[in-house]
Design a protein around this motif. Sequence first.
Motif: not given
Length: 564
Positions: A197-206
């Motif tokens: 649920g965390f958006c990091n540099a355009g990618e959803c990551v844990r």
Amino acid sequence: MSEFNIAKYSASVSRLAASVALAAIVVALVTGCSATKREYPAFDAETGGGSGDFTCKPACSGTNSLCDRVKKECVQCVTNETCTDPAASACVSGDCTSCAKDSDCTHITGKSACKTSDSADAGTTPSDAGAAPGTCVQCAESSDCLSSKPVCDESTGSCAECLGPNDCADPKAAVCKSHNCAACQSNADCEHIVSKGFCNAGECVRPTATNISLGTNHTCAILTDSTVKCWGRNDVGQLGNGTTLDSVAPALVTGITQVVNVSAGFQHSCAVLSNASAQCWGSNEYGNLGNPAYPIGSSLPVTVMGVSQALTIAASGAESRGVYRVMHTCALLSGGSIQCWGSNGFGELGNNSMTDSSTPVAVSNITQAAAIASGGTFSCARLGNNTAQCWGANSIGQLGNGTNSDSLTPNAVSYLTGVQAISMGLGHSCAVNGGVYCWGGNSAGQLGDGSTIDSNTPVAIGNLSQVTSVAAGSRHSCALLSGGTVQCWGDNSYGQLGNGTTTGGSRVAVLGLSQAAVAISAGSGHTCAILNDGSVQCWGDNTYGQLGTGNKTGSLVPVAVIDL
């Protein structure tokens, strides 16, 4: 010989001519031959149809440009293949009209389905947008679409990559924009991606942990999305999720975001937000939440009154054989001053009194603090000149000033300079200054000097170097080394030293960390580490689920916290 009768002969010739003419008329009527029609032996699907060899003359043109040899008339179509308009693809009685079934559309390039019902236009795809019922479209249901665009917008009859966010399952393209899956731009774009649920540099990551703090029997961590999750004991709401139920897995603290610092105490927890305000939750028995409006406590975060420039926060407390409980909290402010609130029976608020306070009070004579830490009934600060000062209870030398007398105001820790980090346990303290020095209670060997003798001045732990941080628990201590390994010493009743045994005292290496550790924290009977990838592993006591493993089984070696 009879005389030739010329008149009679003429009459016979006239009757014969009339008979021939009549026969010709009969033949013409029978054969259907006329000046505008004739027969041909072949069937031509492009120009007409029927069982005969009929051709319309004059030639058909305009809207009715085809000759139907059965009807013997010019028509608009003979078969579906001659109807190329998606809105009129079916040939019915010589006219192109709307489709009634999917087979009426198979000859229309790119249109394989017949839209048979109308619905609200929920899409904006240009292709087939607003198509009326009876029109050939790309799709009528998702099964009509190819894998590259697997979703059918039934309102428009168009195949699309997505209609809504739930259609985009790829963490690298999780948000639906103009019916195409695209990279996320905010955490909200990732809410439907399980555990990412965390958006990091355009990618959803844990979401991973960036900061961790262990209380007596519960644990709290800040995640990369700047929220806080806590787990473990929750009898007085110290997990901050609006309940008083223990949790064996990380539970989101309700109502706070943009968290920059968190601290778990005995029966309460506190956090600093990005706007420099402070919030606390759990028991407020001694005013340790800093908000008199909640005299008993709160299972949800409440604002600490009078704190507006907080940088970090330290929540603490202690229980003595169930006879009494004490809890206090301190906050480091941006100007280098410190405020504390809660219980003050040993002078742990540092304001030269022993009166409890439900609102923050200034610690005396501290103006250049760089870090703050709280123990059971005492507190310490690292100053800007890399020395340390402590105040509060001192019966076992936990203030480190060479005495065993309590102090209502800060006192310098003896002989200690170059302090880089500091941590308080239940009744002992440790500091990093290239090596590790500890002082105070030593009943379980938590000072790490190989003895169980208390010390009211710092003692060095031998053969321990390249230490980046230290964590003091109730009666055990741990050090994080520069290579990402962890060593612990002291009480090991629950396996909190992490070496696979319950034998305590001597310093041992924590076994089984899956990656290099980057941060550590110690509680009463458990210890946790944040690893290089942001995941968390914990070990030791798990009576209340404080290891966060989804169960209440303790562990003598590190185990992974779930959902982090």
